[in-house]
Design an enzyme around this catalytic site. Sequence first.
Site, mmCIF file in Angstrom:
data_model
loop_
_atom_site.group_PDB
_atom_site.id
_atom_site.type_symbol
_atom_site.label_atom_id
_atom_site.label_comp_id
_atom_site.label_asym_id
_atom_site.label_seq_id
_atom_site.Cartn_x
_atom_site.Cartn_y
_atom_site.Cartn_z
ATOM 1 N N ASP A 1 -24.509 -49.219 6.093
ATOM 2 C CA ASP A 1 -25.071 -49.214 7.437
ATOM 3 C C ASP A 1 -25.707 -47.835 7.630
ATOM 4 O O ASP A 1 -25.008 -46.828 7.761
ATOM 5 C CB ASP A 1 -23.938 -49.468 8.442
ATOM 6 C CG ASP A 1 -24.384 -49.287 9.885
ATOM 7 O OD1 ASP A 1 -25.503 -48.817 10.123
ATOM 8 O OD2 ASP A 1 -23.578 -49.617 10.787
ATOM 9 N N LYS B 1 -33.748 -45.436 16.576
ATOM 10 C CA LYS B 1 -32.967 -44.204 16.434
ATOM 11 C C LYS B 1 -33.724 -43.146 15.644
ATOM 12 O O LYS B 1 -33.221 -42.058 15.412
ATOM 13 C CB LYS B 1 -31.627 -44.500 15.752
ATOM 14 C CG LYS B 1 -30.668 -45.349 16.601
ATOM 15 C CD LYS B 1 -29.329 -45.482 15.912
ATOM 16 C CE LYS B 1 -28.522 -46.668 16.387
ATOM 17 N NZ LYS B 1 -27.898 -46.476 17.682
ATOM 18 N N HIS C 1 -18.941 -49.304 13.212
ATOM 19 C CA HIS C 1 -19.517 -49.749 14.488
ATOM 20 C C HIS C 1 -19.267 -51.258 14.591
ATOM 21 O O HIS C 1 -19.225 -51.942 13.562
ATOM 22 C CB HIS C 1 -21.017 -49.453 14.450
ATOM 23 C CG HIS C 1 -21.747 -49.703 15.728
ATOM 24 N ND1 HIS C 1 -22.128 -50.957 16.118
ATOM 25 C CD2 HIS C 1 -22.173 -48.857 16.696
ATOM 26 C CE1 HIS C 1 -22.776 -50.881 17.275
ATOM 27 N NE2 HIS C 1 -22.814 -49.614 17.651
ATOM 28 N N CYS D 1 -18.886 -48.427 20.790
ATOM 29 C CA CYS D 1 -18.869 -49.663 20.005
ATOM 30 C C CYS D 1 -18.003 -49.517 18.756
ATOM 31 O O CYS D 1 -18.318 -50.072 17.693
ATOM 32 C CB CYS D 1 -20.270 -50.112 19.600
ATOM 33 S SG CYS D 1 -21.281 -50.504 21.014
ATOM 34 N N GLN E 1 -27.169 -44.356 11.351
ATOM 35 C CA GLN E 1 -27.079 -42.932 11.700
ATOM 36 C C GLN E 1 -27.483 -42.014 10.555
ATOM 37 O O GLN E 1 -27.430 -40.784 10.711
ATOM 38 C CB GLN E 1 -25.645 -42.575 12.146
ATOM 39 C CG GLN E 1 -25.148 -43.352 13.349
ATOM 40 C CD GLN E 1 -25.886 -43.027 14.646
ATOM 41 O OE1 GLN E 1 -26.647 -42.053 14.739
ATOM 42 N NE2 GLN E 1 -25.691 -43.849 15.662
HETATM 43 N N1 7TS Z 1 -24.295 -49.014 13.140
HETATM 44 C C1 7TS Z 1 -24.098 -47.758 13.561
HETATM 45 C C2 7TS Z 1 -23.411 -46.767 12.675
HETATM 46 C C3 7TS Z 1 -24.561 -47.385 14.828
HETATM 47 O O1 7TS Z 1 -24.376 -46.128 15.247
HETATM 48 C C4 7TS Z 1 -25.217 -48.336 15.633
HETATM 49 C C5 7TS Z 1 -25.658 -48.020 17.036
HETATM 50 C C6 7TS Z 1 -25.406 -49.623 15.126
HETATM 51 C C7 7TS Z 1 -24.921 -49.931 13.874
HETATM 52 C C8 7TS Z 1 -26.147 -50.677 15.880
HETATM 53 O O2 7TS Z 1 -27.468 -50.320 16.028
HETATM 54 P P1 7TS Z 1 -28.451 -51.252 16.870
HETATM 55 O O3 7TS Z 1 -29.767 -50.564 16.803
HETATM 56 O O4 7TS Z 1 -28.432 -52.572 16.238
HETATM 57 O O5 7TS Z 1 -27.899 -51.293 18.255
HETATM 58 N N2 7TS Z 1 -24.954 -46.992 17.631
HETATM 59 C C9 7TS Z 1 -24.975 -46.675 18.940
HETATM 60 C C10 7TS Z 1 -24.260 -45.617 19.454
HETATM 61 O O6 7TS Z 1 -23.553 -44.878 18.807
HETATM 62 N N3 7TS Z 1 -24.478 -45.549 20.772
HETATM 63 O O7 7TS Z 1 -25.308 -46.548 21.123
HETATM 64 C C11 7TS Z 1 -25.626 -47.259 19.975
#
Ligand code: 7TS
Length: 410
Positions: A204, A230, A127, A367, A207
């Site tokens: 990371d 999430k 990501h 992303c 997910q």
């Molecule tokens: N890493 C992974 C693997 C992710 O899926 C996401 C967000 C992030 C980092 C960043 O997370 P945040 O909470 O800091 O925004 N992924 C997604 C997605 O797949 N669609 O919207 C956000």
Amino acid sequence: MSSNKTTLNTEQIRKDFPILNRKIHGKQLVYLDNAATSQKPRQVIEAIDDYYKNHNANIHRSIHTLGEEATEKYEEAHEKTAEFINADSYQNIIFTKNTTESLNLLAYSLTSKLKKGDEIVISQMEHHSNFVPWQQLAKQRDLKLKFIKINEEGLLDADSINENITKKTKIVSVTHVSNVLGTINPVKDIAKITHENNALMIADGAQSAPHMPIDVKNIDVDFYAFSGHKMLGPTGIGVLYGKRELLEEMNPFLYGGEMIREVKFDDTKFNDLPWKFEAGTMNIAEGIGLSAAIDYLNNIGMEQIQKRDNELIDYAVKRLKEIKDLTIYGPEERGAVVSFNLKSIHAHDVSQILDSEGIAIRAGHHCCMPLMSVLKVPATARASFYLYNTEKEIDKLISALHKVKKMFGD
Ligand code: 7TS
């Protein structure tokens, strides 16, 4: 096998999520965008409401009842989070805004360990949040950024892991579960190789933390980052787990109030862990909301949630395979996401038509623009599942996709 079936009661669970009663364009909402953010149960909403109605005060400062209650709840949230991922103590748990901030904190605070020519290894499926901080750091510090390749199946290539992680490597940062391909990466094995090369291992967990039991001691990562929003929690609260000795020697990311022990005109002593990394007034209500989300998940059990996710994703993939001219990206064994494209129909069009049927999926590059270039597509459509989704909702998705195909003359 019946022993593999979940005992989780979806119908009962759905009653806890007020938003699932929403109608979209006159149709019952089908929410399949859980990888972007999950919905929130009333237990989480009520915990935040209760905090503001009955306990609101700033933490770690006021010697009055409200201040003490707020502090206790906020600290308890750290303790629950530590238990949730089997960390030793609340001192290993830093609250941030989200996964992105957790990873940026690391890129910033680990800088002092790096010198010109050192190597950082990430993968092609990261990501942007686990990509851009390292890319920019590498540019600023004259470091080399290397990429573990993915193979045709969408798995990290084993040879590429071994070739890229060497004695020159200082940091390896890899996603536990891909938000596009659903690939579940062998972070424990990668951590072993990383440590054999005396480098630091970051996972990371954006997910993975919401969908499977996590044991940071077992996978032996040095750092693990995830987001509350999430995993049924509110937005504005993220987590960075770190091994104690590493956190102790790292510099703070932000300076200011709360993270200090003593300030003199010529120097400052920083606070104990984890507060050394939590500068200024934090997202107190959101931390307490995360605590309620963890209670909710623990009540059901992460093993049960993982099994249920597996049932849903297996059923979704089976049904998607019935659709002609539909390409699925990623390996057979996957987390709770599936990306796909319908031949010659842009993913945005797919998503828009599904929305008119009340179905929320995500379409775009998710992303992960570098990954899109490896897959040689501009975008994918993506359905992602969580504990409140049902097979019936997947059936609706499939019918709607047939409708999309008809509209485009197929
Ligand atoms: N890493 C992974 C693997 C992710 O899926 C996401 C967000 C992030 C980092 C960043 O997370 P945040 O909470 O800091 O925004 N992924 C997604 C997605 O797949 N669609 O919207 C956000």
